[in-house]
Design a protein around this motif. Structure first.
Motif: not given
Lengths: 375, 174
Positions: A145-148, A180-183, A187-190, A273-275
């Motif tokens: 949702e955050k990406i969208l 927003g992308t930096r955030a 947040q995605m790594r953890p 790949e996501m990482a």
């Protein structure tokens, strides 16, 4: 009372029956039908029947201008729309030798990689749903949702993007998007670490996927299977590396490869790949060049006569646009070579002799998007 | 094994020369409309092309009877089948079949093409060499009505099961 050996299926172990899977079935994630010839619990032949949402995009390409066809490209693989945008603008830019501003190329990479993560998150949740785990979907859709939201802010749409233009982009990104992308990256790594601990290392998942549905590198080559499927078979084939396009050579990232060839290997490729996509996004944001996002483009696009190809690494593998121009405003021919089509074509051979639940795990591990197959 | 562009060009040139010496049945049917129907002078059957402009490295034109031999050369050199498609050259009364190949270990991309007359569009199937050709040929049969001889199943694939039309032919009007 009937003795157990009087039941017909037990008296003839060679007897088969046809099991019709789909075209409306939760495990096919769209309108895909598979005619399964079963011997008890085992698949003797699984024949995919496709074409239920065929829309003839290639004919549409022949009756509208290059620019008018661009929105179609976002509707082929609706989860990976920006990559398809990229291939189509790429083929026109290549033929007309258009100069694309570096800032535009950087933004293309950032948004494409965000799109790749959101696509993999949908695969991840749908795949685990197939295997009987409902909870991961709720987590993945939270991230997605955050990406969208981020992409909606710059492209104006949430799924079927048409953001790239011949020679650049329709919008520059703003500070809000960058922040927003930096955030999101932070947040995605953890979150990925949590997914590994919660799901990837789960013994039930491992037992469902390890050694299930082995696909050899040779089979991938013979069927033209690409993307995470071939990389899960030990071949480091990624269009971003082997046919570098855009500004991908300027980034430091790895091509995740797992040699086992089973469903778990394909799973791990996508998770890793996501990482890697996060790494690319971080680097691109770090050295985002200033300047315009749109280059000089002639008002009327007429490609010189001849044929042109442009391949990109979409979320599901190699997407190739092959066009033929006869120097008109309208393409003479547009061929769309989609990864899901080739990836599914090996299913009949790969699923032979598998148990039905395992065959469905294999199907999910191919990450199919049905409009991408049917076009 | 990673082939070089020169090695591949040599192999194809040899194949095409071989075909000219011993023409087979398909060759003679393809040669018939040749002199009248190909106005643009072809620059030679094996042509290295500019990758940065075209998106592939080698453009090979073979006769319809040679597509399987060409596929065998590419198979032996470790190529994978990317796509098979058609182009309707209605002005020249011909259908072109284009075979795209990619290499999983090298950046080399090859396009092989063959032309068949529109009224008699037949050429052999590649499914014996690349099983992945099965679906691509079925799709090409759907869209262009090109018959791939020896193909296991040419029933409509993406089109409805009773489709008897070929929508990507230029004279098809929806």
């Amino acid at each position: 009372m009937i003795a157990s050996n009087d039941i017909p299926s037990r008296t003839n172990p060679q007897e088969t029956f046809v099991l019709n899977l789909g075209p409306q079935h939760p495990a096919t994630h769209g309108v895909l039908r598979i005619k399964m010839t079963m011997n008890g619990e085992y698949v003797t032949r699984a024949e995919p029947v496709i074409g239920y949402i065929h829309r003839m995009h290639e004919k549409m390409g022949e009756n509208r201008t290059w620019a008018q066809f661009l929105p179609n490209t976002g509707r082929i693989d609706y989860l990976s729309a920006l990559h398809y945008n990229h291939a189509f603008v790429g083929v026109v830019e290549r033929a007309l030798r258009l100069e694309v501003p570096r800032r535009a190329e950087y933004i293309r990479v950032i948004t494409s990689e965000l799109n790749r993560i959101s696509s993999h998150l949908v695969w991840w949740s749908a795949f685990l749903l197939d295997l009987g785990g409902f909870t991961p979907l709720l987590y993945a859709f939270d991230d997605r949702e955050k990406i969208l939201d981020l992409l909606e802010g710059v492209t104006g749409s949430r799924l079927t993007y048409c953001y790239f233009r011949f020679g650049g982009l329709c919008n520059d990104i703003d500070d809000e998007f960058i922040k927003g992308t930096r955030a999101f990256v932070a947040q995605m790594r953890p979150r990925l670490k949590m997914y590994r601990e919660l799901v990837t290392d789960n013994i039930i998942l491992r037992k469902r996927l390890e050694g299930i549905g082995p696909i050899s590198a040779e089979m991938c080559r013979k069927y033209g299977a690409t993307g995470p499927v071939i990389r899960g078979s030990g071949v480091a084939y990624d269009v971003r590396r082997s046919e570098p396009y855009s500004v991908y050579p300027e980034f430091d990232f790895e091509i995740p490869v797992f040699p086992e060839g089973d469903s778990m290997a394909r799973y791990l490729v996508r998770m890793e790949e996501m990482a890697q996509s996060l790494r690319i996004i971080e680097q691109a944001l770090g050295k985002l060049p200033p300047g315009p996002v749109m280059g000089k483009v002639p008002r009327v696009l007429k490609l010189p006569p001849g044929d042109y190809c442009y391949a990109v690494e979409a979320a599901r593998g190699r997407f190739l646009v092959r066009t033929v121009s006869d120097h008109k405003e309208i393409p003479y021919r547009v061929k769309l070579r989609t990864p899901s089509f080739s990836n599914l074509s090996l299913y009949e051979e790969a699923s032979k002799g598998m148990m039905l639940p395992d065959a469905l795990a294999l199907l999910g591990s191919l990450d199919l998007v049905i409009p991408d197959i049917d076009r | 094994m990673i082939p070089s562009l020169e090695q591949l060009s040599d192999q194809f040139t040899r194949l095409i020369r071989l075909g000219a010496v011993t023409p087979n049945v398909e060759d003679s049917t393809a040669a018939a409309p040749g002199p009248t129907a190909t106005p643009p002078p072809s620059p030679g059957p094996v042509q290295p092309v500019d990758y940065s402009l075209k998106g592939y490295h080698l453009d090979v034109t073979v006769s319809p009877g040679q597509v399987v031999l060409a596929a065998e050369i590419l198979d032996q050199n470790g190529f994978g089948l990317d796509a098979i498609t058609g182009v309707d050259w209605i002005a020249q009364n011909e259908l072109e079949v284009v075979y795209d190949y990619f290499h999983p270990l090298s950046p080399l991309r090859v396009a092989v093409r063959a032309r068949v007359p529109r009224g008699h569009p037949e050429l052999p199937t590649l499914s014996g060499v690349f099983p992945g050709a099965n679906w691509h040929e079925r799709e090409t049969h759907d869209f262009f009505g090109i018959r791939f001889l020896g193909h296991p199943d040419l029933t409509p694939f993406l089109l409805p099961e009773d489709a008897d039309y070929h929508p990507l032919r230029k004279d098809f009007n929806a």
